[in-house]
Design a protein around this motif. Structure first.
Motif, PDB file in Angstrom:
ATOM      1  N   GLY A   1     -24.532  26.350  44.579  1.00 54.20           N
ATOM      2  CA  GLY A   1     -25.327  27.530  44.884  1.00 54.20           C
ATOM      3  C   GLY A   1     -26.466  27.780  43.919  1.00 54.20           C
ATOM      4  O   GLY A   1     -27.550  28.214  44.333  1.00 54.20           O
TER       5      GLY A   1
ATOM      6  N   VAL B   1     -21.305  27.179  54.338  1.00 56.77           N
ATOM      7  CA  VAL B   1     -21.006  25.880  53.741  1.00 56.77           C
ATOM      8  C   VAL B   1     -19.535  25.552  53.982  1.00 56.77           C
ATOM      9  O   VAL B   1     -18.634  26.225  53.473  1.00 56.77           O
ATOM     10  CB  VAL B   1     -21.320  25.884  52.232  1.00 56.77           C
ATOM     11  CG1 VAL B   1     -20.925  24.546  51.606  1.00 56.77           C
ATOM     12  CG2 VAL B   1     -22.812  26.163  52.009  1.00 56.77           C
TER      13      VAL B   1
ATOM     14  N   ASN C   1     -21.387  30.494  50.254  1.00 58.90           N
ATOM     15  CA  ASN C   1     -21.064  29.270  49.527  1.00 58.90           C
ATOM     16  C   ASN C   1     -19.906  29.519  48.564  1.00 58.90           C
ATOM     17  O   ASN C   1     -20.002  29.278  47.372  1.00 58.90           O
ATOM     18  CB  ASN C   1     -22.320  28.787  48.761  1.00 58.90           C
ATOM     19  CG  ASN C   1     -22.031  27.552  47.926  1.00 58.90           C
ATOM     20  OD1 ASN C   1     -21.432  26.603  48.412  1.00 58.90           O
ATOM     21  ND2 ASN C   1     -22.429  27.576  46.665  1.00 58.90           N
TER      22      ASN C   1
END
Length: 274
Positions: free
Chosen positions: A15, A108, A75
């Protein structure tokens, strides 16, 4: 025109470099971390920092402020210590706090959603469902069915690069199974660039595999990885009945007109990007 704002929930190994790349591309970026010491790092990179942990412990205001954006990148990978129910609750908490202005979500995910089918697999070989055995498939379904938000899911293969060197993973181990099974790896550089391209090209409502196009065998890859760090290579067991999957990422490369920076997981072991 005012640049678009993107919220990156989880500025860790993936990230943070993603958020940094988005700042370079001219986006306004909100970013979260669970570590107070990382707040200055985010600030110096031009990222609006938010200290956020779950359970929220009074940080609902932080979460609401973080999510003030057009797009959210979710994420936060699940952890074994956390438990599946806790992870699903975190996702539900985040989605419940989503403001009306939030239009898009980039989730993700992982190619771990595929069972070992002993063949090449594409996106349709794992279908998101509220009753799926896979935690991530249940979460994919949840984000794909949010009212007023269009979602794209990116399923990454094995992650490597920037202090995550596969040479350490199996070095010195004995009787490692599946020597002939293919590896499905992707370098951090390609992870960041692929996510950036999804955002820039606004490829919404999609599910993508993201994995390097070349798939050396486990024995070839992990032997070379250990050698790259001058470590004892793993010793593999005799070949047994196959249990593998080979991830096909043709859809994302075609849709984004993308060329992998590191198409060969073995060749990239010599790279300085570790």
């Amino acid at each position: 025109m005012k640049p678009k704002k993107i919220a990156v929930l989880g500025c860790g190994w993936l990230g943070l470099p993603l958020a940094q790349e988005l700042v370079k591309k001219g986006y306004r970026v909100n970013g979260s971390t669970t570590t107070p010491g990382k707040l200055p790092i985010l600030q110096e990179a031009g990222i609006q920092p938010f200290l956020l942990s779950f359970p929220e412990n009074g940080s609902k205001t932080e979460l609401s402020s973080l999510l003030e954006a057009e797009t959210l990148v979710f994420n936060l990978p699940p952890s074994k210590s956390q438990g599946e129910a806790a992870y699903e609750q975190i996702l539900q908490t985040v989605l419940a706090a989503a403001p009306a202005a939030l239009q898009h979500l980039l989730f993700v995910s992982s190619t771990s959603v595929y069972p070992d089918l002993n063949r090449e697999v594409i996106e349709s070989d794992a279908v998101a469902s509220p009753a799926a055995a896979s935690l991530l498939l249940r979460c994919e379904y949840l984000v794909q069915h949010m009212q007023g938000i269009t979602t794209t899911v990116v399923r990454f293969g094995g992650l490597m690069g920037r202090q995550r060197h596969p040479g350490r993973w199996l070095a010195g181990k004995k009787d490692v199974p599946q020597p002939e099974g293919p590896v499905n790896m992707i370098h951090l550089t390609d992870c960041v660039q692929l996510l950036t391209e999804v955002l820039a090209q606004e490829k919404w409502g999609e599910t993508y595999n993201a994995c390097a196009p070349l798939h050396p065998t486990r024995q070839e890859f992990y032997t070379a990885a250990a050698a790259a760090l001058a470590l004892t290579p793993p010793a593999f067991a005799a070949t047994t009945a196959p249990r593998f999957k080979l991830i096909n990422s043709n859809k994302i490369t075609a849709d984004l007109a993308y060329r992998f920076r590191f198409p060969d997981p073995v060749a990239c072991l010599a790279s300085t990007d570790f």
